[in-house]
Design a protein around this motif. Structure first.
Motif, PDB file in Angstrom:
ATOM      1  N   ASP A 159       0.850  -1.232   0.055  1.00 52.01           N
ATOM      2  CA  ASP A 159       0.024   0.001   0.125  1.00 52.01           C
ATOM      3  C   ASP A 159       0.886   1.292  -0.189  1.00 52.01           C
ATOM      4  N   GLU A 160       1.898   1.192   0.250  1.00 54.59           N
ATOM      5  CA  GLU A 160       2.968   2.379   0.144  1.00 54.59           C
ATOM      6  C   GLU A 160       3.693   2.365  -1.156  1.00 54.59           C
ATOM      7  N   VAL A 161       3.996   1.031  -1.792  1.00 50.06           N
ATOM      8  CA  VAL A 161       4.726   1.130  -3.142  1.00 50.06           C
ATOM      9  C   VAL A 161       3.904   1.334  -4.411  1.00 50.06           C
ATOM     10  N   ALA A 162       2.731   0.820  -4.272  1.00 48.36           N
ATOM     11  CA  ALA A 162       1.634   0.768  -5.316  1.00 48.36           C
ATOM     12  C   ALA A 162       1.375   2.074  -5.979  1.00 48.36           C
ATOM     13  N   PRO A 163       1.147   3.200  -4.920  1.00 46.65           N
ATOM     14  CA  PRO A 163       0.927   4.465  -5.324  1.00 46.65           C
ATOM     15  C   PRO A 163       2.352   5.121  -6.036  1.00 46.65           C
ATOM     16  N   MET A 164       3.445   4.608  -5.650  1.00 45.18           N
ATOM     17  CA  MET A 164       4.489   5.245  -6.139  1.00 45.18           C
ATOM     18  C   MET A 164       4.800   4.616  -7.509  1.00 45.18           C
ATOM     19  N   ALA A 165       4.242   3.175  -7.661  1.00 45.02           N
ATOM     20  CA  ALA A 165       4.672   2.718  -9.032  1.00 45.02           C
ATOM     21  C   ALA A 165       3.484   3.255  -9.931  1.00 45.02           C
ATOM     22  N   ARG A 166       2.162   3.637  -9.351  1.00 41.90           N
ATOM     23  CA  ARG A 166       1.173   4.253 -10.246  1.00 41.90           C
ATOM     24  C   ARG A 166       1.713   5.747 -10.737  1.00 41.90           C
ATOM     25  N   GLU A 167       2.229   6.189  -9.598  1.00 43.73           N
ATOM     26  CA  GLU A 167       2.728   7.821 -10.191  1.00 43.73           C
ATOM     27  C   GLU A 167       4.108   7.593 -11.273  1.00 43.73           C
ATOM     28  N   HIS A 168       4.686   6.744 -11.223  1.00 42.74           N
ATOM     29  CA  HIS A 168       5.721   6.579 -12.087  1.00 42.74           C
ATOM     30  C   HIS A 168       5.321   6.087 -13.366  1.00 42.74           C
ATOM     31  N   GLU A 169       4.275   5.381 -13.305  1.00 47.25           N
ATOM     32  CA  GLU A 169       3.683   4.966 -14.715  1.00 47.25           C
ATOM     33  C   GLU A 169       2.817   6.289 -15.344  1.00 47.25           C
ATOM     34  N   ARG A 170       2.184   7.224 -14.463  1.00 48.88           N
ATOM     35  CA  ARG A 170       1.694   8.335 -15.106  1.00 48.88           C
ATOM     36  C   ARG A 170       2.811   9.426 -15.460  1.00 48.88           C
ATOM     37  N   GLU A 171       3.780   9.642 -14.973  1.00 50.07           N
ATOM     38  CA  GLU A 171       4.796  10.238 -15.316  1.00 50.07           C
ATOM     39  C   GLU A 171       5.312   9.700 -16.623  1.00 50.07           C
ATOM     40  N   LEU A 172       5.594   8.456 -16.882  1.00 54.83           N
ATOM     41  CA  LEU A 172       6.123   7.900 -18.170  1.00 54.83           C
ATOM     42  C   LEU A 172       5.320   8.127 -19.270  1.00 54.83           C
ATOM     43  N   LEU A 173       3.881   8.060 -18.819  1.00 52.91           N
ATOM     44  CA  LEU A 173       2.808   8.005 -19.764  1.00 52.91           C
ATOM     45  C   LEU A 173       2.589   9.432 -20.381  1.00 52.91           C
ATOM     46  N   GLU A 174       2.761  10.440 -19.743  1.00 55.18           N
ATOM     47  CA  GLU A 174       2.736  11.807 -19.755  1.00 55.18           C
ATOM     48  C   GLU A 174       3.237  12.153 -21.067  1.00 55.18           C
ATOM     49  N   LYS A 175       4.688  11.451 -21.518  1.00 57.31           N
ATOM     50  CA  LYS A 175       5.242  11.629 -22.709  1.00 57.31           C
ATOM     51  C   LYS A 175       4.594  11.299 -24.056  1.00 57.31           C
ATOM     52  N   LEU A 176       3.348  10.475 -23.619  1.00 56.77           N
ATOM     53  CA  LEU A 176       2.493  10.114 -25.003  1.00 56.77           C
ATOM     54  C   LEU A 176       1.305  11.036 -25.173  1.00 56.77           C
ATOM     55  N   SER A 177       0.923  11.195 -26.440  1.00 53.02           N
ATOM     56  CA  SER A 177      -0.278  11.783 -26.562  1.00 53.02           C
ATOM     57  C   SER A 177      -1.597  10.685 -26.309  1.00 53.02           C
ATOM     58  N   ASP A 178      -2.774  11.447 -26.179  1.00 47.80           N
ATOM     59  CA  ASP A 178      -3.903  10.172 -25.964  1.00 47.80           C
ATOM     60  C   ASP A 178      -3.972   9.246 -26.962  1.00 47.80           C
ATOM     61  N   ASP A 179      -3.587   9.562 -28.304  1.00 49.38           N
ATOM     62  CA  ASP A 179      -3.791   8.669 -29.075  1.00 49.38           C
ATOM     63  C   ASP A 179      -2.604   7.557 -29.088  1.00 49.38           C
ATOM     64  N   GLU A 180      -1.479   7.919 -28.662  1.00 51.82           N
ATOM     65  CA  GLU A 180      -0.147   7.149 -28.527  1.00 51.82           C
ATOM     66  C   GLU A 180      -0.396   6.285 -27.570  1.00 51.82           C
ATOM     67  N   LYS A 181      -1.237   6.911 -26.447  1.00 51.15           N
ATOM     68  CA  LYS A 181      -1.358   5.803 -25.118  1.00 51.15           C
ATOM     69  C   LYS A 181      -2.436   4.786 -25.558  1.00 51.15           C
ATOM     70  N   LEU A 182      -3.574   5.017 -26.460  1.00 53.56           N
ATOM     71  CA  LEU A 182      -4.286   3.986 -26.823  1.00 53.56           C
ATOM     72  C   LEU A 182      -3.579   3.169 -27.939  1.00 53.56           C
ATOM     73  N   TRP A 183      -2.796   3.580 -28.726  1.00 57.10           N
ATOM     74  CA  TRP A 183      -1.966   2.681 -29.721  1.00 57.10           C
ATOM     75  C   TRP A 183      -1.130   1.839 -28.990  1.00 57.10           C
ATOM     76  N   LEU A 184      -0.513   2.192 -27.850  1.00 61.87           N
ATOM     77  CA  LEU A 184       0.440   1.558 -27.152  1.00 61.87           C
ATOM     78  C   LEU A 184      -0.318   0.335 -26.484  1.00 61.87           C
TER      79      LEU A 184
END
Length: 148
Positions: A114-139
């Motif tokens: 419960d401490e690590v999962a939110p950190m992992a989700r934030e890390h994923e969010r920061e990574l996906l911010e580099k992509l457009s909505d279309d790129e996220k869908l296609w990925l």
């Protein structure tokens, strides 16, 4: 178009070889969050992955963890043993059958999760911010297609 034969010992151009690039990407992405939980909780990447599977699919066997993660059976077995020894995972028998064990996160395991999962989700969010909505869908579509 003429075909130029490759030399007998033509090396793979790793920088263009998809399996290699996916491996590098996976290692880079995973290590970004792993540094945090490894230093804070002395938790290996394999141990964290086992814990995430058990959080999502409680009462799984080690074999089921291997099937879900495609990780090496020996690595999973060692990670489970360390997690059980550290009190992060509980091992019980399945319907009293000592040959079949089921694993679940202990209270201590859930506290770490419960401490690590939110950190992992934030890390994923920061990574996906580099992509457009279309790129996220296609990925997502591409990953689903390659994994099927």
């Amino acid at each position: 178009m003429t075909h130029v034969p490759l030399p007998a010992h033509a090396p793979l151009e790793l920088e263009h070889f998809l399996p290699y690039r996916l491996s590098i990407l996976s290692n880079t992405v995973s290590q970004g969050i792993a540094d945090e939980y490894q230093s804070r909780f002395q938790l290996s990447m394999t141990e964290w992955r086992v814990m995430t599977v058990l959080a999502r699919f409680p009462a799984s066997s080690a074999t089921q963890v291997v099937e879900r993660t495609r990780m090496d059976k020996v690595a999973v077995s060692r990670a489970v043993a360390r997690l059980v020894e550290a009190g992060r995972v509980d091992r019980d028998t399945y319907d009293g059958d000592k040959r079949r064990s089921v694993l679940k996160l202990s209270e201590a395991g859930w506290a770490i999760h419960d401490e690590v999962a939110p950190m992992a989700r934030e890390h994923e969010r920061e990574l996906l911010e580099k992509l457009s909505d279309d790129e996220k869908l296609w990925l997502g579509r591409i990953l689903d297609k390659l994994l099927s």
